[in-house]
Design a protein around this motif. Structure first.
Motif, PDB file in Angstrom:
ATOM      1  N   TYR A   1      29.622  18.421  -3.493  1.00  0.00           N
ATOM      2  CA  TYR A   1      29.131  17.733  -2.299  1.00  0.00           C
ATOM      3  C   TYR A   1      28.045  18.533  -1.605  1.00  0.00           C
ATOM      4  N   ARG A   2      27.199  17.811  -0.907  1.00  0.00           N
ATOM      5  CA  ARG A   2      26.288  18.432   0.048  1.00  0.00           C
ATOM      6  C   ARG A   2      26.821  18.099   1.425  1.00  0.00           C
ATOM      7  N   PHE A   3      27.130  19.114   2.186  1.00  0.00           N
ATOM      8  CA  PHE A   3      27.685  18.854   3.513  1.00  0.00           C
ATOM      9  C   PHE A   3      27.051  19.806   4.501  1.00  0.00           C
ATOM     10  N   ARG A   4      27.286  19.512   5.765  1.00  0.00           N
ATOM     11  CA  ARG A   4      26.735  20.367   6.813  1.00  0.00           C
ATOM     12  C   ARG A   4      27.281  21.779   6.613  1.00  0.00           C
ATOM     13  N   GLY A   5      26.411  22.743   6.436  1.00  0.00           N
ATOM     14  CA  GLY A   5      26.866  24.115   6.261  1.00  0.00           C
ATOM     15  C   GLY A   5      27.046  24.522   4.812  1.00  0.00           C
ATOM     16  N   SER A   6      26.785  23.610   3.862  1.00  0.00           N
ATOM     17  CA  SER A   6      26.991  23.987   2.453  1.00  0.00           C
ATOM     18  C   SER A   6      25.962  25.026   2.016  1.00  0.00           C
ATOM     19  N   GLY A   7      24.747  24.920   2.570  1.00  0.00           N
ATOM     20  CA  GLY A   7      23.720  25.910   2.243  1.00  0.00           C
ATOM     21  C   GLY A   7      24.107  27.294   2.754  1.00  0.00           C
ATOM     22  N   LEU A   8      24.598  27.324   3.988  1.00  0.00           N
ATOM     23  CA  LEU A   8      25.030  28.584   4.601  1.00  0.00           C
ATOM     24  C   LEU A   8      26.190  29.182   3.806  1.00  0.00           C
TER      25      LEU A   8
END
Lengths: 390, 278
Positions: free
Chosen positions: B112-119
């Motif tokens: 998934y791509r979710f808020r904060g996944s990059g961080l």
């Protein structure tokens, strides 16, 4: 070959879209279905308000180029995508908000999506086990299904030990063994070579007749759609351009897109210069004329006319009578085995493709550089984008 | 090789254009490969060998004859045995906890791509690349600030913390290559979300989960730097050895090292064969 009965009694108790049999209710109904995707903050409308209904037992194809929205439309029927707006009904029951595991349709995936850690038998039995079908019945139905697709004896094989064609059959068996109300097929033959593909087309048609289940078939291959379908919806840019049976789609394309996408087609444009009774005449250059059936045309109206390459004859001189007659110069001759393909450049610069059956002798009627006349019957001219064609 | 094959091989060899040094280059690669293998394996070979050394004094550094005595007296040193048991317990707990948490993180990041996944990804790689000495020191000051008594459990927490990223990264790599339509097919065939995970997703990512968990075990059992900061009174196998260097390392350490290495090799071999079968 085992005949399997189209029994519905053993279906799962939780399946939605399985009301008492009412033949007048369409198997699948889409009503104003829209699908938006958000990509990098931008809303992309993949499906722009599609409505159609598919009858019980029909072989229905969604045909179009990649990116036209056909796969998205199918995935919404399966339940993998939720429509942005619009409703989807299976046998009259609204399933728009029902998850895929509770919809009474099954899908054959483009990649087959066979479970690599299970053997053929376990793959095919997967759906029945989820529905808690009793073990003896699972054994009987899986055995029957494997016989129908010709894989008896391969029960213990892993998917990767099978050829592409065999994997395809397992995928088909795994879906059909559940006796779904409709089978959705997403470009299922795309990965097979030409010979096998043609063989599987006939096979699919046979299986569909045998089990009597509604097939919804997504493809970008027009010959595949024409070969197998009862009806075809030609899609382009998120909308249905034409919905008709294969003959109608081929002979009477509703739009320029359909004409060019299905088979080879010549597109000529001009203005109506004369109308006599039921036949309209379009002047083409100084000497050419195109005759066209059907009323509803006005003098001076601009029309686009399509004519199929195999309907055109090549003549050495100007033909007489009520036929289209257009002069040109042969610019290319291609020998294609069963027929010759000619490219003829008209006086105005337009290029027309003509197919001629290789029936008589090895040399064609014309050579490169010859001045020729092209001729065809008025009913083979088909005006698109005008009032009479809609 | 029969004569026909010899003839065929001869023909191809003669037909191939002669390139100067091609023969030598092939041999050179061979020699180089064995040099590297020797370089990697020599210290381990010495460790294994000195587990069989019939040494009398405190120092186990010169060869004095073959014996199996140290295998028989493996658990003769009580403190060392306790340290080994501690290390095994900590490593097992780390493997289980980091295995479960890392699998969940890997699944989320791979799927998934979710808020904060990059961080999240950034933090994972930061934890992997961070110097151990810094991580150990900061963990110590954190535990002291929060007034957590140092010992067995702080060691487990620290080990889970630095090894969970390795599990997550390994599982994520596996999740990325699993065809998503497999899960859709399971759903399509009537499986619930949990059934789909149990019957399809987990078996598909299991090689990644296993590899990641074993990595966590291996990282935990020989960690010294971080453990030294946060273990308080709990002595682990590496800590005990470090302490023993001043008075001489008993041969039992070599034997334990050999056994741990042997189990590791066994798992690697099983994995290689299992992987081929899968």
């Amino acid at each position: 070959m085992t005949e399997i009965q189209v029994g519905r009694a053993a279906a799962g108790p939780a399946a939605v879209g399985r009301p008492p049999d009412r033949p007048e209710v369409p198997a699948i109904e889409l009503e104003g279905v829209v699908k938006d995707f958000v990509s990098r903050g931008e809303v992309v409308r993949a499906v722009k308000g599609v409505s159609f209904s598919i009858a019980e037992g029909e072989f229905f194809s969604l045909l179009g180029p990649s990116g036209c929205g056909k796969t998205t439309t199918m995935r919404m029927i399966a339940g993998f995508e939720e429509p942005t707006s619009g409703r989807i009904r299976l046998h009259g029951v609204d399933v728009t908000d029902v998850p895929p595991n509770r919809r009474d349709v099954n899908m054959v995936f483009q990649s087959y999506a066979l479970f690599p850690h299970m053997n053929v038998w376990e793959n095919v039995a997967f759906g029945l086990k989820r529905k808690k079908v009793p073990e003896p019945e699972i054994r009987r139905r899986v055995g029957e299904m494997l016989e129908i697709v010709g894989l008896t004896g391969r029960e213990k094989s892993r998917p990767r030990e099978l050829s592409g064609g065999q994997q395809q059959r397992v995928a088909l068996a795994r879906a059909l063994v559940n006796r779904p109300r409709a089978l959705l097929l997403d470009e299922p033959l795309g990965a097979l070579d030409l010979k096998l593909r043609q063989q599987m087309q006939l096979e699919l048609k046979r299986i569909q007749r045998e089990v009597g289940i509604t097939f919804v078939y997504v493809t970008h291959d027009q010959s595949e759609a024409l070969t197998m379908s009862d009806r075809i919806a030609v899609m382009n840019d998120g909308a249905v351009e034409q919905l008709a049976d294969p003959r109608e789609i081929y002979e009477r394309p509703a739009t320029a897109f359909v004409a060019s996408f299905i088979g080879t087609s010549n597109l000529l444009s001009g203005q109506i210069s004369a109308i006599s009774g039921d036949v309209a005449t379009v002047r083409l250059g100084d000497r050419g004329r195109v005759l066209l059936n059907g009323g509803g045309h006005r003098l001076g109206e601009s029309v686009q006319i399509t004519v199929r390459p195999e309907k055109i004859r090549i003549l050495p001189g100007e033909p007489e009578g009520d036929v289209s007659a257009v002069p040109g110069v042969v610019s290319e001759v291609v020998y294609l085995g069963t027929y010759n393909s000619y490219a003829v450049t008209l006086d105005g610069g337009a290029e027309v493709t003509v197919f001629e059956q290789n029936a008589h002798d090895s040399t064609g009627t014309a050579e490169r550089g010859d001045s020729v006349w092209l001729s065809w019957q008025p009913h083979h001219s088909y005006a698109i984008g005008s009032a009479s064609s809609r | 090789m029969n004569t026909l094959e010899q003839a065929a091989a001869g023909t191809t060899a003669r037909r191939r254009p002669r390139r100067r040094g091609a023969f030598f280059r092939g041999r050179l690669l061979h020699i180089w490969t064995w040099l590297v293998i020797t370089w990697l394996f020599l210290p381990i070979a010495v460790m294994i060998l000195f587990g069989f050394n019939d040494t009398r004094g405190r120092y186990n550094q010169t060869w004095q004859g073959f014996t199996l005595r140290w295998y028989a007296e493996l658990f003769a040193i009580d403190d060392l045995t306790v340290a080994l048991v501690n290390s095994l317990l900590i490593a097992l707990l780390t493997m289980l906890i980091a295995g479960v948490l890392g699998t969940l993180i890997g699944l989320a990041l791979g799927r998934y791509r979710f808020r904060g996944s990059g961080l999240m990804k950034l933090v994972m790689f930061a934890a992997i690349s961070c110097a151990e000495i810094i991580m150990g020191a900061s963990l110590l000051s954190m535990f002291v600030t929060l007034a957590v008594p140092l010992g067995f459990w702080t060691t487990v927490i620290a080990h889970v913390m630095f090894s969970v990223s390795f599990v997550a990264v390994t599982v994520r790599a596996r999740v990325m290559v699993v065809d998503r339509s497999l899960e859709e097919a399971a759903r399509d065939l009537g499986a619930s979300g949990w059934e789909t995970f149990r019957l399809v997703t987990f078996p598909m990512i299991f090689p990644g989960v296993l590899a990641g968990s074993l990595l966590a075990f291996a990282l935990s059992i020989d960690d010294f730097v971080i453990t030294n900061f946060v273990s308080g009174g709990t002595v682990t196998f590496p800590l005990w050895i470090y302490g023993a260097t001043r008075v001489g390392i008993p041969p039992q350490v070599n034997v334990m090292g050999t056994l741990i290495f042997g189990v590791g090799v066994l798992i690697a071999v099983l994995n290689a064969f299992g992987g081929r079968r899968r």
